[in-house]
Motif scaffolding. Structure first.
Motif, PDB file in Angstrom:
ATOM      1  N   TYR A   1       7.285  -2.430  -7.493  1.00  0.00           N
ATOM      2  CA  TYR A   1       6.362  -1.205  -7.910  1.00  0.00           C
ATOM      3  C   TYR A   1       6.741  -0.151  -7.458  1.00  0.00           C
ATOM      4  CZ  TYR A   1       3.183  -5.392  -9.441  1.00  0.00           C
ATOM      5  OH  TYR A   1       2.761  -6.295 -10.002  1.00  0.00           O
ATOM      6  N   VAL A   2       6.771   0.897  -8.310  1.00  0.00           N
ATOM      7  CA  VAL A   2       6.664   2.496  -8.040  1.00  0.00           C
ATOM      8  C   VAL A   2       5.455   3.004  -8.431  1.00  0.00           C
ATOM      9  CG1 VAL A   2       7.594   4.634  -8.183  1.00  0.00           C
ATOM     10  CG2 VAL A   2       9.154   2.554  -8.248  1.00  0.00           C
ATOM     11  N   ILE A   3       4.718   3.558  -7.386  1.00  0.00           N
ATOM     12  CA  ILE A   3       3.303   4.051  -7.628  1.00  0.00           C
ATOM     13  C   ILE A   3       3.477   5.846  -7.860  1.00  0.00           C
ATOM     14  CG2 ILE A   3       1.015   4.632  -7.001  1.00  0.00           C
ATOM     15  CD1 ILE A   3       1.438   2.064  -5.326  1.00  0.00           C
TER      16      ILE A   3
ATOM     17  N   GLU B   1      -3.428   2.956  -0.489  1.00  0.00           N
ATOM     18  CA  GLU B   1      -4.476   1.626  -0.160  1.00  0.00           C
ATOM     19  C   GLU B   1      -3.987   0.734  -1.300  1.00  0.00           C
ATOM     20  OE1 GLU B   1      -9.175   0.249  -0.910  1.00  0.00           O
ATOM     21  OE2 GLU B   1      -8.691   2.420  -0.910  1.00  0.00           O
ATOM     22  N   LEU B   2      -3.439   1.104  -2.671  1.00  0.00           N
ATOM     23  CA  LEU B   2      -3.062   0.292  -3.614  1.00  0.00           C
ATOM     24  C   LEU B   2      -1.770  -0.383  -3.085  1.00  0.00           C
ATOM     25  CD1 LEU B   2      -2.858  -0.809  -6.377  1.00  0.00           C
ATOM     26  CD2 LEU B   2      -1.850   1.414  -7.107  1.00  0.00           C
ATOM     27  N   ALA B   3      -0.867   0.315  -2.544  1.00  0.00           N
ATOM     28  CA  ALA B   3       0.247  -0.095  -2.090  1.00  0.00           C
ATOM     29  C   ALA B   3       0.418  -0.937  -1.057  1.00  0.00           C
ATOM     30  CB  ALA B   3       1.239   1.239  -1.578  1.00  0.00           C
ATOM     31  N   ASP B   4      -0.709  -0.854  -0.034  1.00  0.00           N
ATOM     32  CA  ASP B   4      -0.912  -1.880   0.857  1.00  0.00           C
ATOM     33  C   ASP B   4      -1.282  -3.158   0.358  1.00  0.00           C
ATOM     34  OD1 ASP B   4      -0.075  -0.165   2.845  1.00  0.00           O
ATOM     35  OD2 ASP B   4      -2.276   0.871   3.638  1.00  0.00           O
TER      36      ASP B   4
ATOM     37  N   LEU C   1      -0.585  -4.447  -2.609  1.00  0.00           N
ATOM     38  CA  LEU C   1       0.534  -5.040  -3.168  1.00  0.00           C
ATOM     39  C   LEU C   1       1.553  -5.705  -2.126  1.00  0.00           C
ATOM     40  CD1 LEU C   1       1.033  -2.579  -5.945  1.00  0.00           C
ATOM     41  CD2 LEU C   1       0.023  -4.920  -6.296  1.00  0.00           C
ATOM     42  N   ARG C   2       1.582  -4.863  -1.154  1.00  0.00           N
ATOM     43  CA  ARG C   2       2.602  -5.242   0.158  1.00  0.00           C
ATOM     44  C   ARG C   2       2.085  -6.424   0.808  1.00  0.00           C
ATOM     45  NH1 ARG C   2       2.971   0.986   1.615  1.00  0.00           N
ATOM     46  NH2 ARG C   2       4.783   1.446   0.374  1.00  0.00           N
ATOM     47  N   ALA C   3       0.567  -6.535   0.861  1.00  0.00           N
ATOM     48  CA  ALA C   3      -0.001  -7.742   1.446  1.00  0.00           C
ATOM     49  C   ALA C   3       0.263  -9.028   0.423  1.00  0.00           C
ATOM     50  CB  ALA C   3      -1.263  -7.449   1.807  1.00  0.00           C
ATOM     51  N   GLU C   4       0.557  -8.779  -0.763  1.00  0.00           N
ATOM     52  CA  GLU C   4       0.620 -10.075  -1.719  1.00  0.00           C
ATOM     53  C   GLU C   4       2.419 -10.223  -1.700  1.00  0.00           C
ATOM     54  OE1 GLU C   4      -0.769  -8.880  -5.264  1.00  0.00           O
ATOM     55  OE2 GLU C   4      -3.014  -8.834  -4.759  1.00  0.00           O
TER      56      GLU C   4
END
Length: 433
Positions: free
Chosen positions: A355-357, A370-373, A375-378
């Motif tokens: 993903y690129v935000i 927060e969104l990136a974190d 997705l990274r946790a997944e």
């Protein structure tokens, strides 16, 4: 216009990201197979003492090593160098840590080595080698030779290469054969002629043997020997025909060959295996089993892997005896050759980023992090693009490196819900924190 020459040094491979992804996947596949076979990973230092690296070196090795010079020291004072293979550092490693290792020690090293030789097509000065070795203390059963060859073969199978052929031989057979002909004093020179016989016409090989002082009968016998190949029964019959009652001179080597050949010949999933006395390898190094793996339909490529048994890995470093057997895949050279012949395996091309935000303003930075974190946790790979270019330019960049793009504006941050756009299909997927 370039201010200086930015091309890589001659003999150094440099890949674009898509090619690097294939290279990395092949390297990972090799390592996985090695580990499935029970080999343990180690890393030895890139830099070692010259006295270690050159302890068993011969020929032009000293001229080919890259010396490490500290600050402004004179070259002649340098006592360190970059390693040129994995085997010599492994010998030092085994001696240094032998009290803490479990023997037989099955070990793999995958990493870069350096040789300052003339760079040629397919020959590099910086290159990856993927080695697998088994080291014994005092003794090592011959069956381990077959294990190493099978492991290397199965690692190469992950490349989906067509029609591999395993060619095995044994240096003891050659030594016994020449002893039976009273030619032991010419072993090195004759071995060198055999080693080059596939690359020259038969008449040239016969001329080279004659120049060594061999009689016409001896030249014929040596040629009959080097062109002997096939199953164990076929080569035993041929040697008996050549040597007659002197066949016992090659018995030790034949017995070892029979055991290795039988294991490989009966192993499920193995490629064509033949005994071939044209295989010599390492005139001053290997002492028993030697092998090479080739592509039947691309013999011009040469071997894609090779190795063999050595009587004492660390004879220059200790009085203890550490016999071993090993094999290696020169991945950098192999990658180059397979690419040249359009034989690289089809590796699923996946973008390195999931993903690129795109936060539209600084007000959306906190939510974007927060969104990136999340997705990274997944387990996703996520990039946040803070550049102030137009949105179209950002999407163009994202399409080159990522699978999805997410635009975060005021409404997305407030609702804590975003839409991830598939950069190939254009399909939207809702993601809610």
């Amino acid at each position: 216009m370039k201010k200086i020459n930015t091309s890589p040094l001659s003999g150094m491979q440099e890949l674009l990201p898509t090619e690097q992804a294939i290279f990395n996947q092949l390297k990972q596949n090799i390592g996985d197979v090695y580990h499935h076979y029970g080999f343990l990973s180690i890393e030895t230092p890139l830099i070692d003492r010259q006295e270690i690296l050159l302890a068993k070196a011969g020929g032009d090795t000293e001229k080919q090593i890259y010396k490490v010079i500290k600050t402004a020291e004179d070259d002649s004072k340098s006592d360190q160098a970059l390693r040129f293979d994995h085997t010599v550092p492994l010998a030092r490693y085994v001696v240094e840590h032998n009290n803490d290792l479990a023997f037989p020690f099955s070990v793999t090293q995958i990493g870069r080595n350096f040789r300052g030789e003339r760079a040629q097509r397919g020959r590099f000065r910086e290159f990856y080698q993927c080695d697998a070795d088994i080291i014994g203390r005092e003794k090592l059963p011959i069956a381990y030779d077959a294990k190493v060859i099978a492991c290397i073969h199965d690692a190469l199978k992950t490349f989906n290469l067509p029609n591999m052929v395993i060619r095995i031989s044994n240096r003891k057979v050659l030594a016994g054969f020449l002893q039976a002909l009273n030619l032991s004093d010419k072993t090195g020179a004759i071995s060198n002629v055999i080693d080059h016989a596939e690359k020259v016409p038969l008449e040239t090989t016969r001329e080279h043997l004659a120049k060594l002082g061999l009689s016409e009968t001896e030249v014929g016998q040596v040629c009959d020997f080097m062109f002997t190949n096939g199953s164990y029964s076929e080569i035993e019959n041929k040697l008996t025909e050549i040597l007659g009652d002197k066949i016992e001179a090659v018995r030790e080597g034949l017995d070892e060959l029979k055991e290795v050949f039988t294991i490989l010949d009966q192993k499920q999933g193995i490629s064509s295996t033949i005994i071939d006395f044209m295989i010599i390898r390492g005139l001053d190094y290997y002492t028993g089993t030697v092998y090479e793996i080739m592509l039947k339909d691309h013999r011009e490529i040469g071997s894609i892997s090779g190795g063999g048994r050595y009587e004492n890995l660390a004879s220059n470093f200790t009085d203890q005896k550490f016999p071993g057997v090993g094999g290696s895949i020169g991945l950098t050279r192999l990658f180059f050759i397979l690419r040249e012949y359009n034989l690289l395996p089809k590796v699923e091309q996946k973008q390195p980023i999931d993903y690129v935000i795109f936060p539209l303003t600084a007000n959306e930075y906190t939510f974007s992090f927060e969104l990136a974190d999340k997705l990274r946790a997944e387990g996703k790979n996520v990039d946040i693009d803070f550049d102030d270019r137009k949105l179209g330019a950002k999407f163009n960049r994202a399409a080159k490196i990522a699978d999805f793009a997410i635009v975060v504006g005021e409404s997305e941050a407030k609702s804590r819900t975003v839409s991830a756009k598939n950069l190939v299909s254009g399909e939207l997927t809702e993601i809610k924190l």
